[in-house]
Design a protein around this motif. Structure first.
Motif, short mmCIF file in Angstrom:
data_model
loop_
_atom_site.label_atom_id
_atom_site.label_comp_id
_atom_site.label_asym_id
_atom_site.label_seq_id
_atom_site.Cartn_x
_atom_site.Cartn_y
_atom_site.Cartn_z
N GLY A 45 43.16 40.17 43.48
CA GLY A 45 43.45 40.65 44.83
C GLY A 45 44.08 42.03 44.83
N THR A 46 44.92 42.31 43.84
CA THR A 46 45.54 43.64 43.75
C THR A 46 44.50 44.71 43.47
N LEU A 47 43.61 44.46 42.52
CA LEU A 47 42.53 45.41 42.24
C LEU A 47 41.68 45.65 43.49
N TYR A 48 41.39 44.57 44.18
CA TYR A 48 40.56 44.68 45.39
C TYR A 48 41.25 45.55 46.45
N LEU A 188 34.06 43.16 43.63
CA LEU A 188 35.40 42.59 43.79
C LEU A 188 35.48 41.68 45.01
N SER A 189 34.75 42.02 46.06
CA SER A 189 34.73 41.16 47.24
C SER A 189 34.11 39.80 46.90
N LEU A 190 33.00 39.83 46.16
CA LEU A 190 32.37 38.58 45.75
C LEU A 190 33.29 37.76 44.86
N ILE A 191 33.97 38.45 43.93
CA ILE A 191 34.88 37.74 43.04
C ILE A 191 36.05 37.15 43.82
N PRO A 196 38.41 31.34 43.75
CA PRO A 196 39.10 30.06 44.00
C PRO A 196 38.22 28.84 43.70
N LEU A 197 36.94 28.95 43.98
CA LEU A 197 36.06 27.83 43.70
C LEU A 197 35.85 27.68 42.20
N ALA A 198 35.70 28.80 41.50
CA ALA A 198 35.42 28.74 40.07
C ALA A 198 36.64 28.23 39.28
N LEU A 199 37.84 28.64 39.72
CA LEU A 199 39.04 28.26 38.98
C LEU A 199 39.66 26.97 39.47
N VAL A 218 38.21 39.52 53.95
CA VAL A 218 37.35 40.25 53.00
C VAL A 218 36.07 40.71 53.70
N CYS A 219 35.45 39.82 54.46
CA CYS A 219 34.22 40.18 55.17
C CYS A 219 34.48 41.24 56.24
#
Length: 251
Positions: A45-48, A188-191, A196-199, A218-219
């Motif tokens: 989130g910080t990178l984004y 980064l938006s996709l990530i 949250p779903l992946a982790l 994000v959208c």
């Protein structure tokens, strides 16, 4: 490309929300490494946010620069009109006509630039031809005397000011976000949406609600970037009103 990425983000967001809602209803046990998951989400989130802020600043500055160029063009035309009124009719009348025709040419052919063209940068563009004719009118040896010559020099300087502002406006009109930055923001938006779903997101209502809000933001943020891509339309855009005022004043 930006609009296509935005659509993809929305579709992905909806899909992830559906999957997470199913997981929430199943009430799976919370992961034991929840703190590590939260750290990873925070880092991403910080990178984004850093990248998003950089892109928004670049685009906002571009819109501001275009607005400044338009105001400079309009003020240059108004000064040219005042100078033309001090010149002999043989030189002054072409300048008065040029001020009106230039504003009309910019509004008709360069606001916004027409797709598939050189955006008015060519020498044969209507606004460029008007400026060339204006220069020819004041450099023609009609006026005589030191006073008239000084006024002609002033008129040439004002024409050059308008031309320089126009060149800068045309350059900024086609300047958007570099593709590499837009692609990086999309990734980064996709990530941000999919992580949250992946982790493994906590299966409680509060975590689900937080993810819904994050996904919506994000959208919306990517939509805002797409809106800022052009300085001629959208929520924040340059106004052609200064040039319209020139037309109204010289109608």
């Amino acid at each position: 490309m930006g609009l296509a990425i935005l659509i993809a983000l929305v579709v992905l967001a909806v899909a992830v929300l559906v999957l997470l809602d199913r997981r929430r209803k199943e009430m799976k046990v919370e992961r034991e490494d929840a703190s590590a998951v939260e750290y990873i989400n925070l880092f991403i989130g910080t990178l984004y946010m850093v990248l998003l802020s950089l892109i928004v600043v670049l685009l906002w500055q571009n819109v501001s620069d275009v607005s400044g160029d338009v105001r400079t063009e309009a003020s240059g035309l108004q000064a040219l009109v005042q100078t033309a009124q001090r010149l002999p009719a043989s030189e002054g009348e072409p300048l008065l006509k040029a001020a009106h025709e230039y504003a009309a040419a910019v509004l008709n052919s360069e606001w916004p630039p027409k797709p598939g063209t050189d955006n008015g940068a060519g020498e044969n563009a209507p606004a460029a031809r008007v400026l060339a004719e204006a220069r020819a009118a004041v450099t023609h040896p009609v006026a005589s005397g030191a006073t008239a010559g000084t006024i002609e020099d002033q008129a040439i300087a004002e024409i050059n000011t308008v031309a320089d502002a126009r060149d800068d406006r045309l350059a900024k009109s086609g300047a958007g976000v570099p593709d590499v930055l837009l692609i990086a923001l999309a990734v980064l938006s996709l990530i941000t949406i999919a992580t949250p779903l992946a982790l493994g997101l906590r299966a409680d209502a509060l975590a689900f609600a937080g993810f819904v809000v994050t996904t919506a933001l994000v959208c919306l943020a990517f939509w805002f970037v797409v809106e800022l891509q052009s300085p001629f339309h959208g929520l924040i855009h340059a106004s052609p009103q200064p040039l319209r005022d020139v037309l109204a004043a010289n109608a």
